[in-house]
Scaffold this active site. Structure first.
Site, mmCIF file in Angstrom:
data_model
loop_
_atom_site.group_PDB
_atom_site.id
_atom_site.type_symbol
_atom_site.label_atom_id
_atom_site.label_comp_id
_atom_site.label_asym_id
_atom_site.label_seq_id
_atom_site.Cartn_x
_atom_site.Cartn_y
_atom_site.Cartn_z
ATOM 1 N N HIS A 137 29.713 34.462 32.067
ATOM 2 C CA HIS A 137 30.292 35.164 33.210
ATOM 3 C C HIS A 137 31.598 34.446 33.574
ATOM 4 O O HIS A 137 31.579 33.339 34.103
ATOM 5 C CB HIS A 137 29.315 35.150 34.381
ATOM 6 N N ASP A 139 34.692 34.589 35.829
ATOM 7 C CA ASP A 139 35.371 35.195 36.975
ATOM 8 C C ASP A 139 36.872 35.221 36.703
ATOM 9 O O ASP A 139 37.475 34.190 36.380
ATOM 10 C CB ASP A 139 35.095 34.396 38.248
ATOM 11 N N ASP A 249 27.531 40.305 39.420
ATOM 12 C CA ASP A 249 27.855 39.405 40.524
ATOM 13 C C ASP A 249 28.589 40.092 41.660
ATOM 14 O O ASP A 249 29.292 39.456 42.422
ATOM 15 C CB ASP A 249 28.699 38.236 39.968
ATOM 16 N N HIS A 445 35.703 41.207 41.897
ATOM 17 C CA HIS A 445 34.778 40.961 43.004
ATOM 18 C C HIS A 445 34.946 39.608 43.703
ATOM 19 O O HIS A 445 34.259 39.342 44.694
ATOM 20 C CB HIS A 445 33.327 41.119 42.523
#
Length: 466
Positions: A137, A139, A249, A445
């Site tokens: 993951h 970001d 997320d 996000h």
């Protein structure tokens, strides 16, 4: 490393900008590397260490399940083990015998004894499956600015490609087109290697959206554009559009999403963040999510984190918590270091091999996200249906934090729509994809909700204003 003298370059960075309780602040020197070592791996010891690690995890988990004090907690009297399951008692004796073989006869005897032990304790016919897919993951922005993200992805994907050379069953899933397209411009040879693995079916490029977007603050057209361009850019790489939205997320999910997903040709939705809700426990893990217009999307709310460590306790607890295990015998587990990237390691994979068939442990194996949903689809008629918003009772304040960024986003949206309307009136062509992509990047996000560091907004606010 090559078999000759060489120079080793380390690409390091320090972005200690989050406020975390208990972590020391960096000193005046910032980031310092104190030591680097080279070692030669003893392959027998390497194999035996993972065999033993999983067995110790198995024993510790069962001590906990049987409400017994673990033998390695301090000194003094221990109650005798009077009442436990026969499998637990046999495992204790077998592990003791294995350790005796090492004491008496050495490493080779240990390796042989461990192999026999695993054969004596296979998984049962009714064990649930824990299907692992490698994941990192990453970001796009959060506790670091955007330019650091692309360094992270280059490092992470290099690791994944190396693992694929060593482990032929290993699979990996990647989302978010900006990560791939930026990597392609910086490291074209690495991008070619990734595309080769995509064609083999081992590297999955999915997700549907241009970025793992917040779904509550952007206007509807913004989400539609994210689906249009995300699907287009994924199809250009893998040869077909994604049938799954992957946003583990994100901080809550609008009830209109099944309608938007369906119209973009997407049948499946994966998330996990709803497990963080502080008050109301969400009632399902696998379900059909229906929007007000009747559109549906098959949904899996993963019981395990999107940063699975591949541990016995993690897998066993997830199997016990899976609310649809009575109609579906499989968990989807995304394994690897995430948030800042990193992805899966050899350790993750070695542990999963030991858990492939072990008594009273979910049977682990590699999968892809889209093939998991194909198997889940076979049980669709037995799954519950949920209508309405998927509300997350956590991350409070994300609707108001960094209000100047939210203001600039809204003004940018209004300007885009006005320009499009004027171009239609004048008979001009529509705005191109390039005009929209940087706006869509701001949907991420940890951008719109205001959860990134200050330097992120110093970069992105001028873009939205201009």
């Amino acid at each position: 490393l090559p078999d000759e003298e060489c120079t080793l370059y380390l690409d390091c960075g320090l972005w200690h900008t989050g406020i975390w309780a208990g972590l020391p602040a960096p000193d005046k020197y910032g980031f310092r590397l104190f030591e680097a070592k080279l070692a030669i791996r003893n392959l027998e010891a390497w194999e035996a260490s993972f065999d033993l690690e999983i067995l110790v995890e198995w024993l510790n988990y069962n001590f906990e399940q049987e409400s017994l004090q673990k033998p390695n907690t301090g000194y003094g009297y221990r109650d005798p083990i009077e009442e436990v399951s026969p499998v637990f008692r046999r495992m204790l004796k077998s592990c003791s015998d294995v350790c005796d073989s090492y004491d008496r006869y050495g490493l080779k005897a240990l390796v042989s004894s461990l192999k026999i032990l695993y054969e004596k304790f296979p998984a049962g016919l009714n064990e649930i499956k824990a299907s692992y897919v490698g994941h990192a993951h990453i970001d796009l922005v959060w506790l670091w600015p955007e330019h650091v993200t692309y360094r992270k992805s280059i490092h992470t994907y290099a690791t994944v490609l190396k693992l694929m050379e060593k482990y032929p069953d290993f699979t990996f899933t990647m989302s978010q087109p900006p990560l791939f397209y930026e990597l392609k411009s910086r490291e074209p040879e690495q991008a070619k290697s990734i595309q080769k693995r995509i064609q083999e079916g081992r590297w999955e490029f999915t997700g549907g959206l241009e970025v793992e977007a917040d779904t509550q603050i952007p206007i509807g057209e913004g989400l539609v554009r994210s689906l249009i361009y995300g699907q287009e850019r994924i199809e250009n790489v893998r040869g077909q559009k994604s049938n799954t939205v992957w946003i583990p997320d994100v901080f809550g999910y609008s009830q209109c999403l099944p309608q938007l997903f369906s119209q973009a040709g997407i049948k499946n939705f994966y998330t996990t963040k709803l497990l963080w809700s502080a008050i109301t426990k969400f009632p399902h893990n696998s379900f059909v999510w229906k929007s007000p217009d009747g559109s549906e999307v098959l949904t899996h709310l993963a019981v395990a984190s999107y940063n699975c460590e591949v541990r016995v306790k993690e897998a066993c607890d997830a199997s016990r918590e899976y609310r649809q295990s009575d109609v579906h015998d499989e968990l989807l587990c995304a394994a690897g270091f995430g948030d800042g990237g990193g992805g899966p390691t050899e350790e993750h994979l070695e542990r999963s091999f030991r858990m492939a068939s072990l008594s009273n442990v979910p049977k682990s194996g590699c999968t892809t996200v889209e093939s998991f949903f194909e198997r889940l689809e076979l049980n669709r008629n037995d799954l519950p249906t949920y209508r309405g918003e998927l509300y997350l009772e956590y991350h409070r304040g994300v609707q108001t934090t960094q209000s100047d960024f939210k203001y600039n986003l809204r003004k940018c949206e209004q300007a885009f729509q006005t320009r499009e309307a004027v171009r239609v009136i004048k008979g001009l062509s529509a705005l191109g994809r390039k005009d929209w992509l940087r706006y869509l990047f701001a949907h991420f996000h940890d951008a719109i909700p205001g959860s990134s560091i200050n330097s992120v907004y110093k970069d992105l606010n001028p873009e939205l204003r201009n």
